[in-house]
Design a protein around this motif. Structure first.
Motif, PDB file in Angstrom:
ATOM      1  N   ARG A  16       0.760  -1.207  -0.138  1.00  0.00           N
ATOM      2  CA  ARG A  16      -0.002   0.001  -0.018  1.00  0.00           C
ATOM      3  C   ARG A  16       0.854   1.220   0.046  1.00  0.00           C
ATOM      4  O   ARG A  16       0.561   2.097  -0.630  1.00  0.00           O
ATOM      5  CB  ARG A  16      -1.025  -0.015   1.162  1.00  0.00           C
ATOM      6  CG  ARG A  16      -2.022  -1.154   1.138  1.00  0.00           C
ATOM      7  CD  ARG A  16      -3.182  -0.810   2.225  1.00  0.00           C
ATOM      8  NE  ARG A  16      -2.554  -0.804   3.371  1.00  0.00           N
ATOM      9  CZ  ARG A  16      -2.382  -1.921   4.219  1.00  0.00           C
ATOM     10  NH1 ARG A  16      -2.528  -3.098   3.656  1.00  0.00           N
ATOM     11  NH2 ARG A  16      -1.933  -1.796   5.466  1.00  0.00           N
ATOM     12  N   ALA A  17       1.926   1.273   0.701  1.00  0.00           N
ATOM     13  CA  ALA A  17       2.779   2.231   0.878  1.00  0.00           C
ATOM     14  C   ALA A  17       3.465   2.470  -0.354  1.00  0.00           C
ATOM     15  O   ALA A  17       3.783   3.755  -0.854  1.00  0.00           O
ATOM     16  CB  ALA A  17       3.920   1.997   1.915  1.00  0.00           C
ATOM     17  N   SER A  18       3.737   1.498  -1.202  1.00  0.00           N
ATOM     18  CA  SER A  18       4.883   1.648  -2.499  1.00  0.00           C
ATOM     19  C   SER A  18       4.015   1.807  -3.746  1.00  0.00           C
ATOM     20  O   SER A  18       4.412   2.315  -4.834  1.00  0.00           O
ATOM     21  CB  SER A  18       5.726   0.655  -2.712  1.00  0.00           C
ATOM     22  OG  SER A  18       5.058  -0.710  -2.718  1.00  0.00           O
ATOM     23  N   GLY A  19       2.654   1.506  -3.467  1.00  0.00           N
ATOM     24  CA  GLY A  19       1.821   1.361  -4.692  1.00  0.00           C
ATOM     25  C   GLY A  19       1.918   0.213  -5.741  1.00  0.00           C
ATOM     26  O   GLY A  19       2.883  -0.600  -5.474  1.00  0.00           O
ATOM     27  N   LEU A  20       1.301  -0.046  -6.789  1.00  0.00           N
ATOM     28  CA  LEU A  20       1.117  -1.131  -7.409  1.00  0.00           C
ATOM     29  C   LEU A  20       1.444  -0.774  -9.100  1.00  0.00           C
ATOM     30  O   LEU A  20       1.294   0.238  -9.609  1.00  0.00           O
ATOM     31  CB  LEU A  20      -0.203  -1.686  -7.493  1.00  0.00           C
ATOM     32  CG  LEU A  20      -0.959  -2.082  -6.113  1.00  0.00           C
ATOM     33  CD1 LEU A  20      -2.458  -2.462  -6.329  1.00  0.00           C
ATOM     34  CD2 LEU A  20       0.111  -3.066  -5.119  1.00  0.00           C
ATOM     35  N   VAL A  21       2.134  -1.782  -9.828  1.00  0.00           N
ATOM     36  CA  VAL A  21       2.315  -1.626 -10.986  1.00  0.00           C
ATOM     37  C   VAL A  21       1.985  -3.099 -11.647  1.00  0.00           C
ATOM     38  O   VAL A  21       2.216  -4.219 -11.017  1.00  0.00           O
ATOM     39  CB  VAL A  21       3.808  -1.331 -11.276  1.00  0.00           C
ATOM     40  CG1 VAL A  21       4.816  -2.275 -10.741  1.00  0.00           C
ATOM     41  CG2 VAL A  21       4.042  -1.030 -13.171  1.00  0.00           C
ATOM     42  N   THR A  22       1.205  -3.061 -12.932  1.00  0.00           N
ATOM     43  CA  THR A  22       0.932  -4.122 -13.559  1.00  0.00           C
ATOM     44  C   THR A  22       0.920  -3.981 -15.086  1.00  0.00           C
ATOM     45  O   THR A  22       1.185  -2.921 -15.541  1.00  0.00           O
ATOM     46  CB  THR A  22      -0.516  -4.924 -13.111  1.00  0.00           C
ATOM     47  OG1 THR A  22      -0.612  -5.958 -13.369  1.00  0.00           O
ATOM     48  CG2 THR A  22      -1.666  -3.914 -13.635  1.00  0.00           C
ATOM     49  N   CYS A  23       0.565  -5.094 -15.727  1.00  0.00           N
ATOM     50  CA  CYS A  23       0.344  -5.001 -17.166  1.00  0.00           C
ATOM     51  C   CYS A  23      -0.772  -5.613 -17.639  1.00  0.00           C
ATOM     52  O   CYS A  23      -1.170  -6.563 -16.769  1.00  0.00           O
ATOM     53  CB  CYS A  23       1.626  -5.475 -17.983  1.00  0.00           C
ATOM     54  SG  CYS A  23       1.720  -7.193 -17.833  1.00  0.00           S
ATOM     55  N   SER A  24      -1.684  -5.096 -18.591  1.00  0.00           N
ATOM     56  CA  SER A  24      -2.836  -5.814 -19.282  1.00  0.00           C
ATOM     57  C   SER A  24      -3.144  -5.114 -20.314  1.00  0.00           C
ATOM     58  O   SER A  24      -2.740  -3.982 -20.863  1.00  0.00           O
ATOM     59  CB  SER A  24      -3.891  -5.656 -18.311  1.00  0.00           C
ATOM     60  OG  SER A  24      -4.954  -6.134 -18.429  1.00  0.00           O
ATOM     61  N   THR A  25      -3.961  -5.867 -21.046  1.00  0.00           N
ATOM     62  CA  THR A  25      -4.601  -5.359 -22.233  1.00  0.00           C
ATOM     63  C   THR A  25      -5.790  -4.645 -22.015  1.00  0.00           C
ATOM     64  O   THR A  25      -6.617  -3.915 -22.646  1.00  0.00           O
ATOM     65  CB  THR A  25      -5.004  -6.468 -23.377  1.00  0.00           C
ATOM     66  OG1 THR A  25      -5.761  -7.519 -22.815  1.00  0.00           O
ATOM     67  CG2 THR A  25      -3.975  -6.989 -23.937  1.00  0.00           C
ATOM     68  N   GLY A  26      -6.343  -4.768 -20.765  1.00  0.00           N
ATOM     69  CA  GLY A  26      -7.437  -4.209 -19.960  1.00  0.00           C
ATOM     70  C   GLY A  26      -8.094  -4.388 -18.994  1.00  0.00           C
ATOM     71  O   GLY A  26      -8.225  -3.564 -18.056  1.00  0.00           O
ATOM     72  N   ASN A  27      -8.795  -5.638 -18.852  1.00  0.00           N
ATOM     73  CA  ASN A  27      -9.896  -5.650 -17.691  1.00  0.00           C
ATOM     74  C   ASN A  27      -9.121  -6.090 -16.366  1.00  0.00           C
ATOM     75  O   ASN A  27      -9.383  -5.706 -15.342  1.00  0.00           O
ATOM     76  CB  ASN A  27     -10.710  -6.860 -17.929  1.00  0.00           C
ATOM     77  CG  ASN A  27     -11.599  -6.473 -19.254  1.00  0.00           C
ATOM     78  OD1 ASN A  27     -12.059  -5.458 -19.187  1.00  0.00           O
ATOM     79  ND2 ASN A  27     -12.315  -7.376 -19.854  1.00  0.00           N
ATOM     80  N   HIS A  28      -7.897  -6.851 -16.584  1.00  0.00           N
ATOM     81  CA  HIS A  28      -7.024  -6.969 -15.370  1.00  0.00           C
ATOM     82  C   HIS A  28      -6.530  -5.529 -14.813  1.00  0.00           C
ATOM     83  O   HIS A  28      -6.280  -5.248 -13.907  1.00  0.00           O
ATOM     84  CB  HIS A  28      -5.950  -7.903 -15.582  1.00  0.00           C
ATOM     85  CG  HIS A  28      -4.754  -7.977 -14.469  1.00  0.00           C
ATOM     86  ND1 HIS A  28      -4.947  -8.416 -13.435  1.00  0.00           N
ATOM     87  CD2 HIS A  28      -3.455  -7.598 -14.529  1.00  0.00           C
ATOM     88  CE1 HIS A  28      -3.881  -8.224 -12.488  1.00  0.00           C
ATOM     89  NE2 HIS A  28      -3.073  -7.750 -13.261  1.00  0.00           N
ATOM     90  N   ALA A  29      -6.129  -4.720 -15.965  1.00  0.00           N
ATOM     91  CA  ALA A  29      -5.719  -3.442 -15.581  1.00  0.00           C
ATOM     92  C   ALA A  29      -6.746  -2.592 -14.903  1.00  0.00           C
ATOM     93  O   ALA A  29      -6.456  -1.994 -13.978  1.00  0.00           O
ATOM     94  CB  ALA A  29      -5.459  -2.488 -16.998  1.00  0.00           C
ATOM     95  N   GLN A  30      -7.947  -2.578 -15.315  1.00  0.00           N
ATOM     96  CA  GLN A  30      -8.862  -2.065 -14.613  1.00  0.00           C
ATOM     97  C   GLN A  30      -8.874  -2.415 -13.102  1.00  0.00           C
ATOM     98  O   GLN A  30      -9.468  -1.701 -12.299  1.00  0.00           O
ATOM     99  CB  GLN A  30     -10.308  -2.068 -15.360  1.00  0.00           C
ATOM    100  CG  GLN A  30     -10.222  -1.065 -16.597  1.00  0.00           C
ATOM    101  CD  GLN A  30     -11.620  -1.140 -17.412  1.00  0.00           C
ATOM    102  OE1 GLN A  30     -12.357  -0.250 -16.997  1.00  0.00           O
ATOM    103  NE2 GLN A  30     -11.607  -2.028 -18.362  1.00  0.00           N
ATOM    104  N   SER A  31      -8.878  -3.927 -13.140  1.00  0.00           N
ATOM    105  CA  SER A  31      -9.292  -4.568 -11.727  1.00  0.00           C
ATOM    106  C   SER A  31      -8.329  -3.861 -10.883  1.00  0.00           C
ATOM    107  O   SER A  31      -8.336  -3.693  -9.769  1.00  0.00           O
ATOM    108  CB  SER A  31      -8.933  -5.967 -12.071  1.00  0.00           C
ATOM    109  OG  SER A  31      -8.819  -6.616 -10.821  1.00  0.00           O
ATOM    110  N   VAL A  32      -6.917  -3.841 -11.110  1.00  0.00           N
ATOM    111  CA  VAL A  32      -5.792  -3.466 -10.304  1.00  0.00           C
ATOM    112  C   VAL A  32      -5.966  -2.012 -10.127  1.00  0.00           C
ATOM    113  O   VAL A  32      -5.562  -1.470  -8.903  1.00  0.00           O
ATOM    114  CB  VAL A  32      -4.400  -3.711 -10.879  1.00  0.00           C
ATOM    115  CG1 VAL A  32      -3.320  -2.952 -10.112  1.00  0.00           C
ATOM    116  CG2 VAL A  32      -3.954  -5.202 -11.127  1.00  0.00           C
TER     117      VAL A  32
END
Length: 328
Positions: A78-94
């Motif tokens: 929570r302190a560092s934040g999140l990073v991910t990759c996706s074409t879209g729906n997983h991206a919106q989830s994160v």
């Protein structure tokens, strides 16, 4: 949002716990029979049920993973934040997870990601970074952002197959088998395979006689190839269905898919488009390509079981997908 700092494994008990968390944030989605689909498939009334996951926030079942992830983040994440990759729906989830948890998210999206999904990620407050022509290139860049930033403030990488994500996705099937415990088969679209893993785990506990059948685009067959061979395979991902555009198998999901799927079908993109048109005309549902793939799989099956469910996983249809529906 209650924060629960606890690492989890893929068990039915963990899915039940995830279900309690997700239910506090999201309502159960409808499981509905559509008489026109029954007539088309040749099933008795109520023989074909559609699980309408596209009605959830972000327009996809994947928000379930985000809700569960938000409750399971560590203080450091929570302190560092999140990073991910996706074409879209997983991206919106994160992005949804980060907003629930009060932290920041950076999402790397390849050039093939539809604009409607980019806009959705940005609207949730995440930073969108465009990189690469495909999901593999975007994933490599996202990992580099997490690994090379340096210091304790580096963002935490959230993989699409993170167990917390998979358990959240599995809650869709916990609902499904509670709504319809007597199903003969469930057709599940497969990108990375997280949803299908959840379907198999819940089926094993609640409805062991039910067949779980995976469906993937023939224009992105890497996971299907991996399932057949038992090894991680790669393949070009040229499908028009962005939610299915994975170019490699996934070590975290492959063993569960090989153990749990009774069958795994490939369908063409044209068959997916045809299924999307049928969902629009016969089930009053606008589905994106991945959301229509399960019905495409059912229609491609010669020996169709009696009482089946197809999962409409998402409704984030791109402008191109909507244009193809209208052109038919």
């Amino acid at each position: 949002m209650q924060i629960i700092e606890e690492r989890t494994t893929l068990t039915f008990a963990a899915i039940r716990s995830a279900g309690e968390i997700v239910a506090r944030e999201l309502g159960a989605t409808p499981l509905v029979g559509h008489p026109l689909l029954d007539r088309l498939v040749g099933s008795p009334d109520g023989g074909v049920l559609v699980k309408h996951e596209h009605v959830l926030p972000t327009g996809s079942f994947k928000v379930r993973g985000g809700v569960h992830l938000a409750a399971r983040l560590t203080d450091a994440e929570r302190a560092s934040g999140l990073v991910t990759c996706s074409t879209g729906n997983h991206a919106q989830s994160v992005a949804y997870a980060a907003r629930l948890a009060g932290c920041h998210a950076t999402v790397v999206m390849p050039a093939c990601a539809p604009q409607v999904k980019r806009d959705g990620v940005a609207a949730l407050g995440a930073t969108v970074v465009s990189h690469g022509d495909n999901l593999g290139e975007a994933a490599a860049h996202a990992r580099s952002l997490a690994e090379n930033t340096g210091g304790p403030g580096a963002p935490s990488y959230v993989d699409t197959t993170d167990p917390r994500i998979i358990l959240g996705h599995a809650t869709a099937y916990l609902e499904l088998f509670q709504q319809a415990p007597d199903l003969d088969a469930v057709f599940v679209p497969i990108g990375s395979g997280t949803g299908a893993v959840g379907a198999c785990l819940v089926r094993d506990a609640l409805a062991p006689a039910c067949r779980v059948i995976g469906v993937q685009s023939a224009a992105a067959p890497a996971v299907w190839r991996s399932w057949r061979s038992g090894a991680i395979e790669t393949a070009p991902a040229t499908t028009r269905a962005s939610g299915l555009a994975t170019s490699n198998g996934y070590p975290a999901t492959l063993p569960h898919l090989r153990a749990g799927l009774q069958d795994f079908l490939l369908v063409t993109d044209d068959e997916i488009d045809h299924a999307a048109r049928l969902l629009a005309s016969h089930a009053h549902t606008l589905a994106e390509g991945a959301g229509a793939a399960a019905l495409a799989g059912l229609l491609a099956t010669d020996a169709r079981p009696g009482r089946v469910a197809v999962i409409c996983t998402g409704g984030n249809a791109s402008a191109d997908e909507i244009a193809r529906l209208a052109a038919a």
